[in-house]
Design a protein around this motif. Sequence first.
Motif, PDB file in Angstrom:
ATOM      1  N   ASN A 262     -28.763 -21.735  -7.322  1.00 15.35           N
ATOM      2  CA  ASN A 262     -27.956 -22.572  -8.205  1.00 15.35           C
ATOM      3  C   ASN A 262     -28.811 -22.940  -9.418  1.00 15.35           C
ATOM      4  OD1 ASN A 262     -25.774 -23.363  -5.972  1.00 15.35           O
ATOM      5  ND2 ASN A 262     -27.803 -23.599  -5.079  1.00 15.35           N
ATOM      6  N   GLU A 263     -28.174 -23.191 -10.549  1.00 16.45           N
ATOM      7  CA  GLU A 263     -28.938 -23.581 -11.740  1.00 16.45           C
ATOM      8  C   GLU A 263     -28.369 -24.818 -12.426  1.00 16.45           C
ATOM      9  OE1 GLU A 263     -31.751 -22.727 -12.836  1.00 16.45           O
ATOM     10  OE2 GLU A 263     -32.193 -20.887 -11.724  1.00 16.45           O
ATOM     11  N   GLY A 264     -27.417 -25.489 -11.782  1.00 21.93           N
ATOM     12  CA  GLY A 264     -26.873 -26.695 -12.373  1.00 21.93           C
ATOM     13  C   GLY A 264     -26.466 -27.700 -11.320  1.00 21.93           C
ATOM     14  N   LYS A 265     -27.163 -27.660 -10.177  1.00 26.22           N
ATOM     15  CA  LYS A 265     -26.866 -28.570  -9.065  1.00 26.22           C
ATOM     16  C   LYS A 265     -28.151 -29.232  -8.593  1.00 26.22           C
ATOM     17  CE  LYS A 265     -22.453 -27.508  -8.847  1.00 26.22           C
ATOM     18  NZ  LYS A 265     -22.422 -26.510  -9.922  1.00 26.22           N
ATOM     19  N   LEU A 266     -28.000 -30.372  -7.933  1.00 23.15           N
ATOM     20  CA  LEU A 266     -29.151 -31.036  -7.330  1.00 23.15           C
ATOM     21  C   LEU A 266     -28.785 -31.531  -5.942  1.00 23.15           C
ATOM     22  CD1 LEU A 266     -28.670 -34.378  -7.353  1.00 23.15           C
ATOM     23  CD2 LEU A 266     -29.181 -34.091  -9.773  1.00 23.15           C
ATOM     24  N   VAL A 267     -29.810 -31.728  -5.129  1.00 31.19           N
ATOM     25  CA  VAL A 267     -29.654 -32.378  -3.832  1.00 31.19           C
ATOM     26  C   VAL A 267     -30.491 -33.651  -3.879  1.00 31.19           C
ATOM     27  CG1 VAL A 267     -31.507 -30.962  -2.830  1.00 31.19           C
ATOM     28  CG2 VAL A 267     -29.920 -32.165  -1.325  1.00 31.19           C
ATOM     29  N   ALA A 268     -29.911 -34.754  -3.394  1.00 28.02           N
ATOM     30  CA  ALA A 268     -30.558 -36.059  -3.461  1.00 28.02           C
ATOM     31  C   ALA A 268     -30.667 -36.673  -2.076  1.00 28.02           C
ATOM     32  CB  ALA A 268     -29.768 -36.991  -4.382  1.00 28.02           C
ATOM     33  N   PHE A 269     -31.804 -37.299  -1.804  1.00 27.23           N
ATOM     34  CA  PHE A 269     -32.000 -38.107  -0.605  1.00 27.23           C
ATOM     35  C   PHE A 269     -32.004 -39.560  -1.075  1.00 27.23           C
ATOM     36  CE2 PHE A 269     -32.924 -34.113   1.025  1.00 27.23           C
ATOM     37  CZ  PHE A 269     -33.248 -34.133   2.382  1.00 27.23           C
ATOM     38  N   VAL A 270     -30.981 -40.306  -0.663  1.00 23.50           N
ATOM     39  CA  VAL A 270     -30.730 -41.646  -1.194  1.00 23.50           C
ATOM     40  C   VAL A 270     -30.729 -42.650  -0.052  1.00 23.50           C
ATOM     41  CG1 VAL A 270     -29.093 -43.057  -2.498  1.00 23.50           C
ATOM     42  CG2 VAL A 270     -29.307 -40.614  -3.008  1.00 23.50           C
TER      43      VAL A 270
END
Length: 329
Positions: A262-270
């Motif tokens: 992917n080049e326009g996504k993120l994964v977040a740990f919140v």
Amino acid sequence: MGHGGGGALSAELVQHVFAPAFGGPVLAGLADSAAVTLGGARIAFSTDSFVVRPLFFPGGGIGDLAVNGTVNDLAMSGARAAYLSCGFILEEGVETAVVARVAQALGAAARLAGVQVVTGDTKVVEAGRGDGVYLNTAGIGLIPTGVDIRPQRAVPGDVVIVSGDLGLHGIAVMSVREGLEFEVEIESDCAALNGLVETMLAVTPDLHVLRDPTRGGLGAALNEIAAAAGVGVVIRERSVPVPEAVAGACAFLGLDPLYVANEGKLVAFVPREHADAVLDAMRAHPLGARAAVIGECVAEHPGMVVARTGLGGTRVVDLPVGEQLPRIC
């Protein structure tokens, strides 16, 4: 080729060749960008090289990738990119019009991301010793006070969120490269994520981890975080947003969407207490409209990622060994 795929072979090369040669506590963090202190300011610094084939694809091209890839690496430390360098490595015989098209796309992407290209370099190699155009970009940006985002900060109880549909970039590039046609044209998700990250930080500066799942996809990103923090990760397979067109293409090509770039996504740990507010803020942003909670961080099985399937079973999501889709960025 597998050593460039962002999986186990890439990690082996970094851990056993590069890290021992270079050393240092900053490098040991192995984050998307290095967080360093200079003159009293906390600065994020990153570099990346781009060898994608073909140079242009639905939704973007190598110029867009060069800007957005580096801007996003800085954003994963909470920094907003300020300045970029750009190196062009050209193969003898490549048409000037092609180089101009790449440069124009790169400049337009930089302006859209709010970053300036301030220095660069050009090299030419003999015909047959390159593949048209390769790019290298490096970037710097300031990390806001009170922000500490890095893989080691993941803790049990953290909620895992992805910002939207996965697999679009990898399948878009592969479809053009292999001359495949699907019922619906799949476009790359290539985009700069600094604005989305700022929106998230406005809710709380206490985001534990951010990662953009490029090479190796979501599967590799989650494994890297789990290993760095010594925690387990559990995801719900049905909660992972994969567009129907991407799922169909992956089934046709024998690919697992969890490992597609992917080049326009993120994964977040919140932290759990902030997860709902962060998710709402992400969904209010154009680049996070399809954001979804996909799992959580747990104390069990440290260093391992497990997916709960739609049938009620579980499977281990390993770090990929080789390269599903080479030359993807």
